[in-house]
Write a protein that holds these residues in place. Structure first.
Motif, PDB file in Angstrom:
ATOM      1  N   ALA A   1      48.779  42.009  43.698  1.00 37.43           N
ATOM      2  CA  ALA A   1      49.367  41.281  42.438  1.00 37.43           C
ATOM      3  C   ALA A   1      47.783  41.020  41.691  1.00 37.43           C
ATOM      4  O   ALA A   1      48.427  41.178  40.003  1.00 37.43           O
ATOM      5  CB  ALA A   1      50.313  40.101  42.546  1.00 37.43           C
ATOM      6  N   LEU A   2      47.520  40.795  42.206  1.00 39.70           N
ATOM      7  CA  LEU A   2      45.235  40.227  41.946  1.00 39.70           C
ATOM      8  C   LEU A   2      44.902  41.412  41.665  1.00 39.70           C
ATOM      9  O   LEU A   2      44.642  41.201  39.861  1.00 39.70           O
ATOM     10  CB  LEU A   2      45.618  39.799  42.872  1.00 39.70           C
ATOM     11  CG  LEU A   2      43.328  38.924  42.268  1.00 39.70           C
ATOM     12  CD1 LEU A   2      43.574  38.307  41.293  1.00 39.70           C
ATOM     13  CD2 LEU A   2      43.197  38.390  43.915  1.00 39.70           C
ATOM     14  N   VAL A   3      45.112  42.819  41.163  1.00 40.70           N
ATOM     15  CA  VAL A   3      44.680  44.288  41.092  1.00 40.70           C
ATOM     16  C   VAL A   3      44.923  44.137  39.682  1.00 40.70           C
ATOM     17  O   VAL A   3      44.928  44.798  38.753  1.00 40.70           O
ATOM     18  CB  VAL A   3      44.951  45.482  41.784  1.00 40.70           C
ATOM     19  CG1 VAL A   3      44.791  46.520  41.345  1.00 40.70           C
ATOM     20  CG2 VAL A   3      44.100  44.953  43.695  1.00 40.70           C
ATOM     21  N   ALA A   4      46.929  43.784  39.781  1.00 39.03           N
ATOM     22  CA  ALA A   4      47.577  44.687  39.345  1.00 39.03           C
ATOM     23  C   ALA A   4      47.605  43.577  37.348  1.00 39.03           C
ATOM     24  O   ALA A   4      47.386  43.361  36.505  1.00 39.03           O
ATOM     25  CB  ALA A   4      48.724  43.866  38.859  1.00 39.03           C
ATOM     26  N   GLY A   5      46.941  42.250  37.926  1.00 36.89           N
ATOM     27  CA  GLY A   5      47.046  41.558  36.582  1.00 36.89           C
ATOM     28  C   GLY A   5      48.059  40.745  36.037  1.00 36.89           C
ATOM     29  O   GLY A   5      48.815  41.283  36.696  1.00 36.89           O
ATOM     30  N   GLY A   6      47.586  40.192  34.689  1.00 37.09           N
ATOM     31  CA  GLY A   6      49.426  40.172  33.567  1.00 37.09           C
ATOM     32  C   GLY A   6      49.967  39.259  33.755  1.00 37.09           C
ATOM     33  O   GLY A   6      49.786  38.850  35.199  1.00 37.09           O
ATOM     34  N   PRO A   7      50.823  39.666  32.901  1.00 36.28           N
ATOM     35  CA  PRO A   7      52.207  38.106  33.731  1.00 36.28           C
ATOM     36  C   PRO A   7      52.846  38.646  34.870  1.00 36.28           C
ATOM     37  O   PRO A   7      53.490  37.586  35.521  1.00 36.28           O
ATOM     38  CB  PRO A   7      53.244  38.473  32.465  1.00 36.28           C
ATOM     39  CG  PRO A   7      52.687  39.750  31.742  1.00 36.28           C
ATOM     40  CD  PRO A   7      51.417  39.935  31.923  1.00 36.28           C
ATOM     41  N   ALA A   8      53.026  39.556  35.833  1.00 35.82           N
ATOM     42  CA  ALA A   8      53.870  39.763  37.189  1.00 35.82           C
ATOM     43  C   ALA A   8      53.289  39.237  37.640  1.00 35.82           C
ATOM     44  O   ALA A   8      53.085  38.605  38.541  1.00 35.82           O
ATOM     45  CB  ALA A   8      53.549  41.102  36.973  1.00 35.82           C
TER      46      ALA A   8
END
Ligand code: CP3
Length: 344
Positions: free
Chosen positions: A293-300
């Protein structure tokens, strides 16, 4: 009284917004780490050159102002300090001379561990001195738990599910217990030396605890870890201990009831609300954002963070990931995570 928020949380206070640090916060996702790593050459040289190891320990503190720094080293430096052959092959992970018979076990040098670990202990001293410029940040020392380190020592490598090591624990439990005993003694001496050198908290990484059956979990995880934690409590009651029995699932409740740690770290799959209901209320919890989730970032990512905070509000808690940061993590996502957390 502790004035560092991280130590206050480990002492059982519901500090809010919660203190934060991230497993593997010094590592390949940071360009400054990659530069220092290139100067050191190989990974073991980086771990055993105090000037460079202290530098990479402090890099993420300068960049993000985390509430804790974790000594830059590796759980496999205990077998290394016992004289077991260890190397990190590029792209292959760790490779060790496997310990599968009595001759290999007897060759492991227990009394020499603290002396051989001298450069790592010197790193601890240098980091403590460097943290004078970051007065709110505490220093964590660590080791692997005996089970997880024994997995690598017997298997001779990582990367799989430790089939050889797990079979050895069933086929020859007497031999396996002797490996574990030696490791437990080495780990205790090594952790005490880190506390002596200036570590303000200690963490035991049991990354492969979840590979065991419930009976194996009780025998190879809970029993030795409870003895280690009790000995540390006895000798250094001033230094709190965090346990991380990764992938323990519901056995986390039994671990928390029987192992005298001040905090337990939750892996990515652990439901924080379940953990809050099954771990003693004064025992701190730590975790557990999915590193991806930290790689993806953003609202998710932000939604995941808020869900963890909502489940942890009102109890002692330290924000962290559910496992280590992975190399593709954009450093700016970590900066954004810190903004979200500091806003509470
Ligand atoms: O958290 C930190 O920033 C402190 C340093 C730290 C490292 N390893 C540095 C490291 C800590 C606390 C560890 C613990 C560790 N090491 C564990 C337990 C936590 C977990 O991840 O489950 C385990 C199982 C190991 C064993 C290990 N070390 C493996 C399997 C590998 C190779 C895999 C990989 O990521 O490359 C390592 C190497 C390692 N340890 C690296 C780092 C930064 C990467 C080495 C490099 O820079 O080339």
């Amino acid at each position: 009284m502790d004035t560092k928020p991280f130590l206050q949380a480990l002492a059982g206070e519901a500090v809010w917004p919660p203190p934060v640090w991230l497993m593997r916060q010094a590592g390949r996702y940071l360009p400054e780490y990659r530069r220092t790593r290139a100067i050191a050459g190989d990974f073991i040289a980086l771990c055993t050159t105090p000037e460079l190891a202290a530098e990479v320990t402090l890099q993420p503190i300068r960049r993000y102002g985390f509430d804790a720094a974790i000594l830059f080293s590796d759980i496999l430096m205990v077998p290394w300090a016992m004289g077991q052959g260890l190397r990190f092959a590029e792209g292959e992970g760790p490779l060790l001379e496997p310990v599968r018979d009595r001759a290999a076990l007897e060759a492991l040098d227990l009394p020499g561990v603290v002396d051989r670990a001298a450069p790592i202990l010197e790193t601890v001293r240098r980091v403590r001195a460097g943290l004078a410029m970051h007065p709110g940040t505490a220093l964590i020392g660590f080791a692997g738990s005996p089970w997880t380190v024994a997995c690598y020592m017997v298997e001779g490598r990582g990367g799989g599910e430790f089939a050889e090591a797990r079979r050895a624990a069933f086929r020859d439990p007497v031999f396996f217990a002797e490996v574990m005993e030696k490791l437990e003694a080495a780990t205790l001496a090594y952790l005490l030396a880190q506390a002596e050198a200036g570590a303000e908290a200690l963490m035991l990484f049991d990354s492969w605890a979840g590979l065991l059956s419930p009976s194996g979990f009780r025998r190879w995880v809970i029993e030795p870890t409870a003895r280690l934690a009790a000995a540390l409590r006895d000798l250094r009651p001033d230094v709190p201990l965090i346990g991380f029995p990764r992938l323990a699932g519901p056995l986390l409740a039994e671990y928390a009831a029987r192992v005298p740690v001040q905090a337990v770290a939750m892996d990515t799959g652990m439901d924080p609300a379940w953990a809050a209901a099954h771990v003693p209320p004064r025992m701190a919890l730590q975790g557990n954002l999915d590193p991806q989730a930290l790689v993806a970032g953003g609202p998710a990512m932000e939604q995941e963070v808020r869900a963890i905070l909502a489940a942890m509000k009102g109890r002692p808690f330290v924000f962290n990931l559910g496992h280590g940061i992975v190399p593709p993590t954009p450093p700016e996502h970590v900066a954004r995570l810190m903004e979200v957390l500091r806003a509470g």
